[in-house]
Design an enzyme around this catalytic site. Sequence first.
Site, PDB file in Angstrom:
ATOM      1  N   ASP A  47       0.871  -1.181   0.000  1.00  0.00           N
ATOM      2  CA  ASP A  47       0.000   0.000   0.000  1.00  0.00           C
ATOM      3  C   ASP A  47       0.907   1.230   0.000  1.00  0.00           C
ATOM      4  O   ASP A  47       1.716   1.414   0.912  1.00  0.00           O
ATOM      5  CB  ASP A  47      -0.911  -0.036   1.229  1.00  0.00           C
ATOM      6  CG  ASP A  47      -2.081   0.924   1.111  1.00  0.00           C
ATOM      7  OD1 ASP A  47      -1.931   1.969   0.453  1.00  0.00           O
ATOM      8  OD2 ASP A  47      -3.144   0.630   1.693  1.00  0.00           O
TER       9      ASP A  47
ATOM     10  N   ASP B  55      -3.345   7.452  -3.373  1.00  0.00           N
ATOM     11  CA  ASP B  55      -3.249   6.289  -2.481  1.00  0.00           C
ATOM     12  C   ASP B  55      -3.617   5.058  -3.303  1.00  0.00           C
ATOM     13  O   ASP B  55      -4.672   5.037  -3.940  1.00  0.00           O
ATOM     14  CB  ASP B  55      -4.244   6.542  -1.328  1.00  0.00           C
ATOM     15  CG  ASP B  55      -4.248   5.494  -0.235  1.00  0.00           C
ATOM     16  OD1 ASP B  55      -3.452   4.544  -0.297  1.00  0.00           O
ATOM     17  OD2 ASP B  55      -5.078   5.636   0.686  1.00  0.00           O
TER      18      ASP B  55
ATOM     19  N   HIS C 254     -12.024   5.895   1.746  1.00  0.00           N
ATOM     20  CA  HIS C 254     -12.059   7.185   2.446  1.00  0.00           C
ATOM     21  C   HIS C 254     -11.869   8.341   1.487  1.00  0.00           C
ATOM     22  O   HIS C 254     -11.348   8.157   0.383  1.00  0.00           O
ATOM     23  CB  HIS C 254     -10.939   7.222   3.496  1.00  0.00           C
ATOM     24  CG  HIS C 254      -9.594   6.816   2.922  1.00  0.00           C
ATOM     25  ND1 HIS C 254      -8.722   7.708   2.377  1.00  0.00           N
ATOM     26  CD2 HIS C 254      -9.015   5.590   2.772  1.00  0.00           C
ATOM     27  CE1 HIS C 254      -7.647   7.062   1.926  1.00  0.00           C
ATOM     28  NE2 HIS C 254      -7.800   5.770   2.150  1.00  0.00           N
TER      29      HIS C 254
ATOM     30  N   HIS D 295      -6.948  10.229   5.755  1.00  0.00           N
ATOM     31  CA  HIS D 295      -8.280   9.646   5.952  1.00  0.00           C
ATOM     32  C   HIS D 295      -9.274  10.753   6.278  1.00  0.00           C
ATOM     33  O   HIS D 295      -9.475  11.104   7.435  1.00  0.00           O
ATOM     34  CB  HIS D 295      -8.262   8.581   7.051  1.00  0.00           C
ATOM     35  CG  HIS D 295      -7.487   7.357   6.662  1.00  0.00           C
ATOM     36  ND1 HIS D 295      -6.500   6.811   7.450  1.00  0.00           N
ATOM     37  CD2 HIS D 295      -7.549   6.583   5.554  1.00  0.00           C
ATOM     38  CE1 HIS D 295      -5.990   5.751   6.832  1.00  0.00           C
ATOM     39  NE2 HIS D 295      -6.607   5.591   5.679  1.00  0.00           N
TER      40      HIS D 295
ATOM     41  N   GLU E  36     -11.034   0.937  -1.455  1.00  0.00           N
ATOM     42  CA  GLU E  36     -10.097  -0.130  -1.105  1.00  0.00           C
ATOM     43  C   GLU E  36     -10.775  -1.362  -0.509  1.00  0.00           C
ATOM     44  O   GLU E  36     -10.836  -1.520   0.697  1.00  0.00           O
ATOM     45  CB  GLU E  36      -8.960   0.367  -0.208  1.00  0.00           C
ATOM     46  CG  GLU E  36      -9.314   1.164   1.016  1.00  0.00           C
ATOM     47  CD  GLU E  36      -8.049   1.604   1.762  1.00  0.00           C
ATOM     48  OE1 GLU E  36      -7.130   0.790   1.959  1.00  0.00           O
ATOM     49  OE2 GLU E  36      -7.974   2.781   2.141  1.00  0.00           O
TER      50      GLU E  36
ATOM     51  N   GLU F  12      -6.593  -1.216  -4.304  1.00  0.00           N
ATOM     52  CA  GLU F  12      -6.988   0.177  -4.020  1.00  0.00           C
ATOM     53  C   GLU F  12      -6.581   1.112  -5.154  1.00  0.00           C
ATOM     54  O   GLU F  12      -5.474   1.011  -5.681  1.00  0.00           O
ATOM     55  CB  GLU F  12      -6.324   0.667  -2.718  1.00  0.00           C
ATOM     56  CG  GLU F  12      -6.691   2.117  -2.365  1.00  0.00           C
ATOM     57  CD  GLU F  12      -6.077   2.590  -1.044  1.00  0.00           C
ATOM     58  OE1 GLU F  12      -5.042   2.046  -0.628  1.00  0.00           O
ATOM     59  OE2 GLU F  12      -6.639   3.524  -0.446  1.00  0.00           O
TER      60      GLU F  12
HETATM   61 MN    MN Z   1      -3.762   2.808   0.826  1.00  0.00          MN
HETATM   62 MN    MN Z   2      -6.424   4.243   1.547  1.00  0.00          MN
END
Ligand code: MN
Ligand code: MN
Length: 292
Positions: free
Chosen positions: A87, A98, A157, A165, A190, A277
């Site tokens: 990630d 992200d 998010h 977030h 995600e 994600e």
């Molecule tokens: Mn992530």
């Molecule tokens: Mn994330």
Amino acid sequence: MMKQTDEIIEKYRKAGRILSEVRTEAVMKVKEGVSLLSVAEFTENLIQEKGGKPAFPVNISRNDEAAHSTPCFNDSSVFGKDIVKLDIGVHIDGYIADTAVTVDLSDHPELVKAAEKALSDVIKFVHSGVNTSDIGGVIEDAITSFGYKPVVNLTGHGLAQYIQHAPPAIPNKRLPHGIILEEGDIVAIEPFATDGAGKIYDAGSAEIYHFVANKPVRLPSARTLLQKIETYKTLPFAKRWLGDHVDFAMLALVKANIIQPYPILKEVDAGLISQAEHTIMVTADGCEVITR
Ligand code: MN
Ligand code: MN
């Protein structure tokens, strides 16, 4: 949510382009016998070589770990026959892209596909006016069609400047109520799939922290450490970024509630977990995938 200016959107896109290139190279490094620390450092260095900054430490979570695992200083652990979640985040002036991908060294191709299908189904489904609860439904349906469960207490998010977030939470299952996404909203989707119970818990130990609030602290080593931490603003950082022998000063900052840990998250039944994600921007009739 607030509509983004063109200048801000370009920063998200630049972060996303860098991240997409970095993700491709990082995935190729994940092999049995390779050290986790070498992959984390390679990835974080490559982000900076390409003109971005890490938005958070590279998360390398394995098997029943869902998230928030990153190597410690001088970490010597190596990959085995693991199901690995990479990630990765990049920011440009605090505007964050992200993304996450599962690298499977454990021979669970269907588990990986379940999370990937859930993500691609959402990307086809999203448009201005969509309800986050229905996004959760799309994720739940895709994952259960493979015979797995979504991890229900982890969510996608929103993203805001220097805030990884932000609202709204994007559920990984259908909920009774949600909120409506609008054109220009930038969110991370995600899905997590598991052969376990579908829930995670805080496993205690932490290598990732974030700044909460500045308060007086007496310990000189803690004050020195705090100066370094403040360069990450409100974004998550790794303990290993601060060097060796920082445990005592870190503990003082945690006790004073100046920083908070992100404990490693594990599946309650020790189920294996896959994740996919992307960061997307909602448009009138669909979405733009920022981290494609
Ligand atoms: Mn992530
Ligand atoms: Mn994330």
